[in-house]
Design a protein around this motif. Structure first.
Motif, PDB file in Angstrom:
ATOM      1  N   GLU A  36      -4.258  47.158  26.608  1.00 26.73           N
ATOM      2  CA  GLU A  36      -3.820  45.586  26.129  1.00 26.73           C
ATOM      3  C   GLU A  36      -2.170  45.549  25.897  1.00 26.73           C
ATOM      4  O   GLU A  36      -1.565  44.632  26.315  1.00 26.73           O
ATOM      5  N   TYR A  37      -1.555  46.547  25.405  1.00 28.07           N
ATOM      6  CA  TYR A  37       0.027  46.611  24.983  1.00 28.07           C
ATOM      7  C   TYR A  37       0.539  46.742  26.386  1.00 28.07           C
ATOM      8  O   TYR A  37       1.726  46.005  26.572  1.00 28.07           O
ATOM      9  N   ASN A  38       0.183  47.187  27.207  1.00 28.39           N
ATOM     10  CA  ASN A  38       0.729  47.607  28.519  1.00 28.39           C
ATOM     11  C   ASN A  38       0.832  46.492  29.584  1.00 28.39           C
ATOM     12  O   ASN A  38       1.551  46.238  30.427  1.00 28.39           O
ATOM     13  N   ARG A  39       0.077  45.256  28.968  1.00 28.17           N
ATOM     14  CA  ARG A  39       0.123  44.172  29.567  1.00 28.17           C
ATOM     15  C   ARG A  39       1.304  43.169  29.482  1.00 28.17           C
ATOM     16  O   ARG A  39       1.520  42.032  29.945  1.00 28.17           O
ATOM     17  N   TYR A  40       2.085  43.568  28.275  1.00 22.34           N
ATOM     18  CA  TYR A  40       3.301  42.711  27.892  1.00 22.34           C
ATOM     19  C   TYR A  40       4.428  43.593  28.209  1.00 22.34           C
ATOM     20  O   TYR A  40       4.714  44.635  28.190  1.00 22.34           O
ATOM     21  N   THR A  41       5.614  42.563  28.191  1.00 21.88           N
ATOM     22  CA  THR A  41       6.875  43.164  28.346  1.00 21.88           C
ATOM     23  C   THR A  41       7.884  42.553  27.461  1.00 21.88           C
ATOM     24  O   THR A  41       7.613  41.340  27.345  1.00 21.88           O
ATOM     25  N   LEU A  42       9.073  43.141  27.116  1.00 21.76           N
ATOM     26  CA  LEU A  42      10.113  42.212  26.379  1.00 21.76           C
ATOM     27  C   LEU A  42      10.958  41.607  27.528  1.00 21.76           C
ATOM     28  O   LEU A  42      11.253  42.181  28.467  1.00 21.76           O
ATOM     29  N   HIS A  43      11.279  40.372  27.329  1.00 25.02           N
ATOM     30  CA  HIS A  43      12.242  39.604  28.229  1.00 25.02           C
ATOM     31  C   HIS A  43      13.365  39.090  27.483  1.00 25.02           C
ATOM     32  O   HIS A  43      13.249  38.612  26.402  1.00 25.02           O
ATOM     33  N   ARG A  68      30.031  47.052  27.187  1.00 21.67           N
ATOM     34  CA  ARG A  68      29.993  47.182  28.593  1.00 21.67           C
ATOM     35  C   ARG A  68      29.333  46.272  29.624  1.00 21.67           C
ATOM     36  O   ARG A  68      28.164  45.657  29.331  1.00 21.67           O
ATOM     37  N   ARG A  69      29.766  45.815  30.719  1.00 17.94           N
ATOM     38  CA  ARG A  69      29.428  44.799  31.402  1.00 17.94           C
ATOM     39  C   ARG A  69      28.088  45.221  32.294  1.00 17.94           C
ATOM     40  O   ARG A  69      27.261  44.319  32.622  1.00 17.94           O
ATOM     41  N   THR A  70      27.870  46.653  32.448  1.00 22.67           N
ATOM     42  CA  THR A  70      26.691  46.870  33.238  1.00 22.67           C
ATOM     43  C   THR A  70      25.618  46.709  32.380  1.00 22.67           C
ATOM     44  O   THR A  70      24.465  46.288  32.788  1.00 22.67           O
ATOM     45  N   THR A  71      25.619  47.029  31.054  1.00 20.57           N
ATOM     46  CA  THR A  71      24.444  46.748  30.100  1.00 20.57           C
ATOM     47  C   THR A  71      24.238  45.187  30.105  1.00 20.57           C
ATOM     48  O   THR A  71      23.053  44.783  30.009  1.00 20.57           O
ATOM     49  N   ILE A  72      25.274  44.403  29.839  1.00 21.28           N
ATOM     50  CA  ILE A  72      24.975  42.932  29.671  1.00 21.28           C
ATOM     51  C   ILE A  72      24.438  42.507  30.888  1.00 21.28           C
ATOM     52  O   ILE A  72      23.441  41.685  31.080  1.00 21.28           O
ATOM     53  N   MET A  73      24.630  43.125  32.174  1.00 20.40           N
ATOM     54  CA  MET A  73      24.344  42.611  33.545  1.00 20.40           C
ATOM     55  C   MET A  73      22.654  43.055  33.553  1.00 20.40           C
ATOM     56  O   MET A  73      21.751  42.183  34.029  1.00 20.40           O
ATOM     57  N   GLU A  74      22.246  44.273  33.005  1.00 21.48           N
ATOM     58  CA  GLU A  74      21.084  44.738  33.057  1.00 21.48           C
ATOM     59  C   GLU A  74      19.830  44.119  31.871  1.00 21.48           C
ATOM     60  O   GLU A  74      18.871  43.434  32.168  1.00 21.48           O
ATOM     61  N   LYS A  85      16.794  51.050  25.833  1.00 22.14           N
ATOM     62  CA  LYS A  85      17.265  51.091  24.655  1.00 22.14           C
ATOM     63  C   LYS A  85      18.454  50.198  24.398  1.00 22.14           C
ATOM     64  O   LYS A  85      19.351  50.379  24.886  1.00 22.14           O
ATOM     65  N   ILE A  86      17.987  49.191  23.631  1.00 32.36           N
ATOM     66  CA  ILE A  86      18.993  48.049  23.253  1.00 32.36           C
ATOM     67  C   ILE A  86      19.645  48.344  21.731  1.00 32.36           C
ATOM     68  O   ILE A  86      18.754  48.378  21.140  1.00 32.36           O
ATOM     69  N   ALA A  88      21.090  48.015  18.315  1.00 28.70           N
ATOM     70  CA  ALA A  88      21.182  46.844  17.218  1.00 28.70           C
ATOM     71  C   ALA A  88      22.704  46.113  17.164  1.00 28.70           C
ATOM     72  O   ALA A  88      22.577  45.097  17.068  1.00 28.70           O
ATOM     73  N   ALA A  89      23.716  47.125  17.372  1.00 27.25           N
ATOM     74  CA  ALA A  89      25.010  46.452  17.355  1.00 27.25           C
ATOM     75  C   ALA A  89      25.317  45.584  18.464  1.00 27.25           C
ATOM     76  O   ALA A  89      25.762  44.465  18.428  1.00 27.25           O
ATOM     77  N   LEU A  90      24.709  45.693  19.868  1.00 29.93           N
ATOM     78  CA  LEU A  90      24.717  44.711  20.783  1.00 29.93           C
ATOM     79  C   LEU A  90      24.037  43.656  20.577  1.00 29.93           C
ATOM     80  O   LEU A  90      24.255  42.307  20.547  1.00 29.93           O
ATOM     81  N   ILE A  91      22.683  43.818  19.830  1.00 37.67           N
ATOM     82  CA  ILE A  91      21.729  42.550  19.661  1.00 37.67           C
ATOM     83  C   ILE A  91      22.650  41.603  18.753  1.00 37.67           C
ATOM     84  O   ILE A  91      22.827  40.448  18.623  1.00 37.67           O
ATOM     85  N   VAL A  92      23.132  42.436  17.534  1.00 35.64           N
ATOM     86  CA  VAL A  92      24.140  41.580  16.496  1.00 35.64           C
ATOM     87  C   VAL A  92      25.118  40.697  17.012  1.00 35.64           C
ATOM     88  O   VAL A  92      25.534  39.727  16.603  1.00 35.64           O
ATOM     89  N   LYS A  93      25.972  41.334  18.087  1.00 40.48           N
ATOM     90  CA  LYS A  93      26.936  40.959  18.562  1.00 40.48           C
ATOM     91  C   LYS A  93      26.789  39.757  19.461  1.00 40.48           C
ATOM     92  O   LYS A  93      27.193  38.664  19.380  1.00 40.48           O
ATOM     93  N   LEU A  94      25.546  39.868  20.183  1.00 40.97           N
ATOM     94  CA  LEU A  94      25.186  38.913  21.096  1.00 40.97           C
ATOM     95  C   LEU A  94      24.858  37.457  20.273  1.00 40.97           C
ATOM     96  O   LEU A  94      25.127  36.390  20.299  1.00 40.97           O
ATOM     97  N   CYS A  95      23.923  37.899  19.276  1.00 41.07           N
ATOM     98  CA  CYS A  95      23.492  36.864  18.475  1.00 41.07           C
ATOM     99  C   CYS A  95      24.618  36.144  17.446  1.00 41.07           C
ATOM    100  O   CYS A  95      24.815  34.720  17.485  1.00 41.07           O
ATOM    101  N   LEU A  96      25.713  36.834  16.997  1.00 38.96           N
ATOM    102  CA  LEU A  96      26.807  36.300  16.379  1.00 38.96           C
ATOM    103  C   LEU A  96      27.684  35.421  17.335  1.00 38.96           C
ATOM    104  O   LEU A  96      28.146  34.325  16.825  1.00 38.96           O
ATOM    105  N   TYR A  97      27.858  35.964  18.619  1.00 38.73           N
ATOM    106  CA  TYR A  97      28.818  35.390  19.445  1.00 38.73           C
ATOM    107  C   TYR A  97      28.200  34.023  19.831  1.00 38.73           C
ATOM    108  O   TYR A  97      29.057  32.968  20.135  1.00 38.73           O
ATOM    109  N   PHE A  98      26.789  34.057  20.062  1.00 37.41           N
ATOM    110  CA  PHE A  98      26.350  32.657  20.664  1.00 37.41           C
ATOM    111  C   PHE A  98      25.605  32.118  19.263  1.00 37.41           C
ATOM    112  O   PHE A  98      25.017  30.661  19.708  1.00 37.41           O
TER     113      PHE A  98
END
Length: 112
Positions: A36-43, A68-74, A85-86, A88-98
């Motif tokens: 069941e778990y394998n039927r889902y993905t993070l988007h 890094r631009r590469t990570t953002i493109m991915e 593996k994303i 937490a620092a990148l998640i915080v940066k994106l959330c604060l920026y937007f």
């Protein structure tokens, strides 16, 4: 955004649709749960977010948040999300920026 709101961002729950609660709660999965778990993905919805911000370029975002631009493109193209593996620092940066929450940045979707 103040410190407490930033901490609250780190304690997010992904937007989950149609995933049995037992799968999210348990620490170990049996083979039936694993299927069941394998039927889902993070988007990641970064592509949609960039379009909403006047089609902001990845290069501009990369320079402004210092990542890094590469990570953002991915993330933008949801490349290899099952193994990604994303930080937490990148998640915080994106959330604060937007000025968004992690729930607005990510969602769990059924695999296509």
């Amino acid at each position: 955004m103040d410190f407490l709101n930033t901490i609250a961002l780190l304690k997010f729950n992904p937007c989950i649709h149609n995933i049995p609660y037992a799968l999210l709660k348990c620490n170990t999965l049996n083979s039936e749960d694993e299927m069941e778990y394998n039927r889902y993905t993070l988007h990641c919805k970064l592509d949609e977010i960039l379009k909403e911000h006047d089609n902001m370029s990845v290069l501009k975002l990369s320079k402004e948040i210092g990542h890094r631009r590469t990570t953002i493109m991915e993330l933008m193209h949801n490349t290899n999300m099952e193994k990604k593996k994303i930080s937490a620092a990148l998640i915080v940066k994106l959330c604060l920026y937007f000025d968004i929450s992690p729930n607005e940045l990510f969602e769990v979707r059924p695999k296509e």
